[in-house]
Each structure stands twice: as structure tokens, then as C-alpha cells.
Design an enzyme around this catalytic site. Structure first.
Site, mmCIF file in Angstrom:
data_model
loop_
_atom_site.group_PDB
_atom_site.id
_atom_site.type_symbol
_atom_site.label_atom_id
_atom_site.label_comp_id
_atom_site.label_asym_id
_atom_site.label_seq_id
_atom_site.Cartn_x
_atom_site.Cartn_y
_atom_site.Cartn_z
ATOM 1 N N LEU A 47 4.142 7.868 -8.000
ATOM 2 C CA LEU A 47 3.618 6.511 -8.117
ATOM 3 C C LEU A 47 3.059 6.193 -6.745
ATOM 4 O O LEU A 47 3.722 6.452 -5.730
ATOM 5 C CB LEU A 47 4.728 5.512 -8.465
ATOM 6 C CG LEU A 47 5.259 5.533 -9.889
ATOM 7 C CD1 LEU A 47 6.502 4.647 -10.003
ATOM 8 C CD2 LEU A 47 4.197 5.069 -10.865
ATOM 9 N N ASP A 48 1.836 5.655 -6.686
ATOM 10 C CA ASP A 48 1.276 5.379 -5.365
ATOM 11 C C ASP A 48 2.085 4.286 -4.664
ATOM 12 O O ASP A 48 2.924 3.629 -5.273
ATOM 13 C CB ASP A 48 -0.223 5.053 -5.445
ATOM 14 C CG ASP A 48 -0.532 3.767 -6.180
ATOM 15 O OD1 ASP A 48 0.109 2.732 -5.888
ATOM 16 O OD2 ASP A 48 -1.423 3.769 -7.035
ATOM 17 N N GLU A 49 1.819 4.107 -3.400
ATOM 18 C CA GLU A 49 2.602 3.197 -2.566
ATOM 19 C C GLU A 49 2.630 1.769 -3.127
ATOM 20 O O GLU A 49 3.640 1.076 -3.039
ATOM 21 C CB GLU A 49 2.008 3.207 -1.154
ATOM 22 C CG GLU A 49 2.836 2.522 -0.123
ATOM 23 C CD GLU A 49 2.271 2.690 1.284
ATOM 24 O OE1 GLU A 49 2.775 1.998 2.182
ATOM 25 O OE2 GLU A 49 1.331 3.491 1.486
ATOM 26 N N SER A 51 2.349 0.929 -6.308
ATOM 27 C CA SER A 51 2.889 0.886 -7.666
ATOM 28 C C SER A 51 4.401 0.960 -7.606
ATOM 29 O O SER A 51 4.984 1.383 -6.617
ATOM 30 C CB SER A 51 2.330 2.048 -8.491
ATOM 31 O OG SER A 51 0.927 1.939 -8.597
#
Length: 191
Positions: A47-49, A51
Site C-alpha cells: 500500500l503506498d505511503e 494509503s
């Protein structure tokens, strides 16, 4: 023996245990800051930073590879900027062109529906703009692939940028009522 966990990844954390880059290690928050995972633990997918939500952790590389490559459903609740219309929802569901690795990519068909009400999720530490700046909509988007920032790119491509993105399900494993940073030991990932 392999060990598996489910974690509510908070907003602002990197989906890896630590960084070899000393400067990044001092400035960023990593999963190892949340819990003392066993040696050899790895996140399954990312999950990106910006999210948040469900992230699976395992000590078994084969399980990680299987989940990443098997087409298991991943469901996200997505708050988008604006009052999204049915035409845009259908475009998202049928597959839409996004940028990927310097080229173009058409996403696979997926499940998209508008949520009738804002989902009950924990407050995020970083405030999302409020209603004075216009309406927002909540969607459920379920994909079986996981390209880099895919859901964010999809909603942006139809003119409704993502404001908040929370993964709530991977296969049959649900986020449930977990709180950001909470970790649960689970017995198996694939059923």
C-alpha cells in the site's frame, strides 16, 4: 514454521519492514516501527505511503508470491473528489487506460459500486479536506491485479481523484474493526 499476520497499515507508513537507506530510515515510518515481527517477515503486496488499511505479513515467500500472482480479489473503499456519476463508475468497472512504467495500460474489468453512506473507518491523523471544498463520494472498488498506484490512477483517469484509500479485504481476509497500527496473528492466508 511460517507465521502470518494481518495489519491495519496506518496512513504515512511505508509497506516494508525497514530501509537500507539511512536518510530514509530516519525520516520515514516503517512496519517494524509498529510491531516486532519475526525475522524474515515481509509484506504481501504493498500500500503506498498515503494509503491505509489491510496489509498481510508473512514469513513464507511462497505464500507471498502466490497471493501476489493468483488474481485474489482486493477490495478498497475509496473517497473521491466530487459527486461521481454512473458513467464514470461504469468506465472504472469495464477497464480504463492508466499510465504505467512510462507507457499506457488498460486495467482489467473490476467491481465498482458507490457506497450509500460514508463507511465507518477510524479517523485519519492527516485531515482530509472538508465539505466546504465541495462534495465527495465513496466507492467500493474490487480488483484482482495490483499495479503501481492502480486505484488512484483509475479514479483520476475518470476525473475524480482519490482523497482517501483504504484496503478493506484481501480474498477472504477482512480488515473488520481493526484500528491503525493494530496487528493480529492469523493461522492461514489462503483457504
Amino acid at each position: 514454521m511460517e507465521t502470518h499476520f494481518k495489519l491495519y497499515k496506518p496512513y504515512g507508513y511505508i509497506s516494508q519492514m525497514m530501509s537500507n537507506d539511512e536518510r530514509q530510515a530516519r525520516k520515514k515510518d516503517f512496519l517494524s516501527d509498529l510491531y516486532e515481527f519475526p525475522e524474515g517477515s515481509m509484506a504481501i503486496g504493498r500500500l503506498d505511503e498515503k494509503s491505509e488499511g489491510l496489509l498481510l505479513i508473512t514469513t513464507d515467500g511462497k505464500t507471498s508470491d502466490t497471493v501476489n500472482r493468483s488474481g485474489i480479489e482486493k477490495e478498497y473503499y475509496t473517497q473521491v473528489d466530487g459527486d461521481i456519476d454512473e458513467v464514470s463508475i461504469q468506465k472504472l468497472a469495464s477497464g480504463i487506460e492508466i499510465g504505467l512504467d512510462g507507457g499506457k495500460y488498460i486495467t482489467q474489468p473490476c467491481k465498482v459500486s458507490r457506497l450509500a453512506a460514508e463507511p465507518e473507518l477510524p479517523q485519519r491523523k492527516k485531515k482530509i479536506r472538508d465539505a466546504r471544498h465541495g462534495p465527495t463520494s465513496w466507492l467500493s472498488i474490487t480488483i484482482t491485479e495490483g499495479k503501481f498506484r492502480q486505484v488512484r490512477k483509475m479514479t483520476s483517469a475518470v476525473g475524480f481523484p482519490t482523497l482517501r484509500l483504504v484496503r478493506v479485504r484481501i480474498g477472504e481476509i477482512y480488515l473488520e474493526n481493526m484500528q491503525p497500527g493494530e496487528v493480529h496473528l492469523i493461522h492461514e492466508i489462503l483457504t
